[in-house]
Each structure stands twice: as C-alpha cells, then as structure tokens.
Write a protein that holds these residues in place. Sequence first.
Motif, mmCIF file in Angstrom:
data_model
loop_
_atom_site.group_PDB
_atom_site.id
_atom_site.type_symbol
_atom_site.label_atom_id
_atom_site.label_comp_id
_atom_site.label_asym_id
_atom_site.label_seq_id
_atom_site.Cartn_x
_atom_site.Cartn_y
_atom_site.Cartn_z
ATOM 1 N N CYS A 132 -8.099 9.504 0.080
ATOM 2 C CA CYS A 132 -7.842 8.968 1.422
ATOM 3 C C CYS A 132 -9.131 9.040 2.245
ATOM 4 C CB CYS A 132 -6.741 9.773 2.097
ATOM 5 S SG CYS A 132 -6.533 9.320 3.838
ATOM 6 N N PRO A 133 -9.608 7.929 2.774
ATOM 7 C CA PRO A 133 -10.869 7.940 3.532
ATOM 8 C C PRO A 133 -10.713 8.583 4.908
ATOM 9 C CG PRO A 133 -9.923 5.757 3.565
ATOM 10 C CD PRO A 133 -9.021 6.587 2.702
ATOM 11 N N TYR A 134 -9.469 8.803 5.343
ATOM 12 C CA TYR A 134 -9.253 9.338 6.701
ATOM 13 C C TYR A 134 -9.163 10.866 6.708
ATOM 14 C CZ TYR A 134 -8.169 4.421 7.270
ATOM 15 O OH TYR A 134 -8.245 3.064 7.256
ATOM 16 N N TRP A 163 -7.842 2.938 -4.186
ATOM 17 C CA TRP A 163 -8.562 4.107 -3.669
ATOM 18 C C TRP A 163 -8.158 5.383 -4.419
ATOM 19 C CZ3 TRP A 163 -7.960 3.170 2.336
ATOM 20 C CH2 TRP A 163 -8.801 2.106 2.705
ATOM 21 N N GLN A 164 -9.141 6.221 -4.658
ATOM 22 C CA GLN A 164 -8.908 7.488 -5.346
ATOM 23 C C GLN A 164 -8.741 8.635 -4.362
ATOM 24 O OE1 GLN A 164 -8.719 7.545 -8.897
ATOM 25 N NE2 GLN A 164 -8.639 5.369 -8.341
ATOM 26 N N ARG A 170 0.851 -1.189 0.000
ATOM 27 C CA ARG A 170 0.000 0.000 0.000
ATOM 28 C C ARG A 170 0.887 1.239 0.000
ATOM 29 N NH1 ARG A 170 -2.203 -3.741 2.833
ATOM 30 N NH2 ARG A 170 -4.355 -4.295 2.437
ATOM 31 N N GLU A 213 -6.303 -6.689 -5.897
ATOM 32 C CA GLU A 213 -7.762 -6.759 -6.057
ATOM 33 C C GLU A 213 -8.193 -8.193 -6.376
ATOM 34 O OE1 GLU A 213 -11.586 -4.887 -6.173
ATOM 35 O OE2 GLU A 213 -9.649 -4.510 -5.242
ATOM 36 N N CYS A 265 -0.727 7.699 2.834
ATOM 37 C CA CYS A 265 -1.337 8.972 2.450
ATOM 38 C C CYS A 265 -0.294 10.082 2.621
ATOM 39 C CB CYS A 265 -2.564 9.245 3.310
ATOM 40 S SG CYS A 265 -3.261 10.869 3.063
ATOM 41 N N LEU A 292 -3.139 3.207 2.418
ATOM 42 C CA LEU A 292 -4.214 3.305 1.430
ATOM 43 C C LEU A 292 -4.304 2.033 0.599
ATOM 44 C CD1 LEU A 292 -3.345 6.911 0.160
ATOM 45 C CD2 LEU A 292 -5.045 6.282 1.912
ATOM 46 N N GLU A 293 -5.516 1.594 0.311
ATOM 47 C CA GLU A 293 -5.711 0.477 -0.609
ATOM 48 C C GLU A 293 -5.281 0.929 -1.996
ATOM 49 O OE1 GLU A 293 -6.990 -2.657 -0.172
ATOM 50 O OE2 GLU A 293 -7.062 -2.402 2.002
#
Length: 183
Positions: free
Chosen positions: A148-150, A145-146, A131, A169, A134, A141-142
């Motif tokens: 950062c979810p955090y 991912w487009q 990974r 994936e 960020c 990050l996966e």
Amino acid sequence: MTLALAASAFASVHGVFHSTAFVVARNLAIFLAVVFWLSLAFWVYKDARRRIDDPWLVGVATLLGLVPPYIGPVIYLLFRPAETLDETKARRAELRALEEHVNRRRPSCPVCTTRVEADYLVCPVCATQLRNACTSCDAPLEPLWQMCPYCATPIEPSDVDMDAALTAETREIAWREPRVAEG
Ligand SMILES: [Zn+2]
Ligand SMILES: [Zn+2]
C-alpha cells in the motif's frame, strides 16, 4: 442650294450616327447590367451552397440573389450563416477529438465499460471488483501493487485477483497508447 443640301445631308447622317451610338451604348449598358445581375445571383448561389445544408434554403437564397436585383445579394450578405459547412465540420471534428482525448484519460470498467473513478473499489453498474481496499488504511489499491503506497502495509498475494489485475493492466496500456486519429 448646294450648301443647304449638303447641310441637310450632314444633319441626317449625323442624326443616324448619333442615334446608333446611343442605341449601342444603351444596349451595352443593359447587357452589362444583366450580366452583373446574373453574376451576383450566381455568386449568392455558390456561397449559399457552401454555407447552407438545406437545398430549399439554398433555393430561397438564390431567389433573393435575383430579386430584388443588386439589393438581394446585399440582404443575403447581412443574413448568411457566418461559418461555411466545411468550417462547421472542422470545428465539430476538433471538438470530438478533444472530447475523445479527455475521455481516454478516464478509466472505465473492464467488463461493462462504464466510466469509473480512479478510487472505485467495485464497478457501480455491474459490481465487478476493480480494486481491493487496503486492510490497514482502506485506501483503494491497484491490482498489481505489492504494497500500500499510503501506509506501507504489504498486500497479501491472495487478495489480488490476477485475472482482473491483468485485464486492468492491459486496459491501462490501451488507454495510454495513442489511438490512430479517425476521419
Ligand atoms: Zn462494470
Ligand atoms: Zn494502506
């Protein structure tokens, strides 16, 4: 005279009959005792084969079923393994299935299949990049991912290794797919 003769004849006939009945009864009793003795030993042999893997121990158990008569099987009952071999096998298979089920949920390195944690950035064994961190908050990050979810920072496309992303994936899908149960 005639009476005495008749009486002695009756006595001897009665004696013969009496002794024959006794012998027959005695022989029958011995026969039944022997049949019961051998049946118990046979039962011990059959039961030992279901519970004991080692043929030598099965032999010892069978011998115990024979000697001492009738008491040996009781001693065997006290010391026989609680589980039959089939039960042991079933329990082990259940445990293995449970272990596999647990392992399947844990991710592994796509290159060397070492178990990795969900937040590892690189594989600790073969140093494969798993990974990216960020750029703003350093969260793992996966690959696909487009953003950062955090911290909601957009991820630069150049940061993403598409090859690694696709491999990861594909593996992810493979983990989720229920595997056909073995054995
Ligand atoms: Zn690795
Ligand atoms: Zn972030």
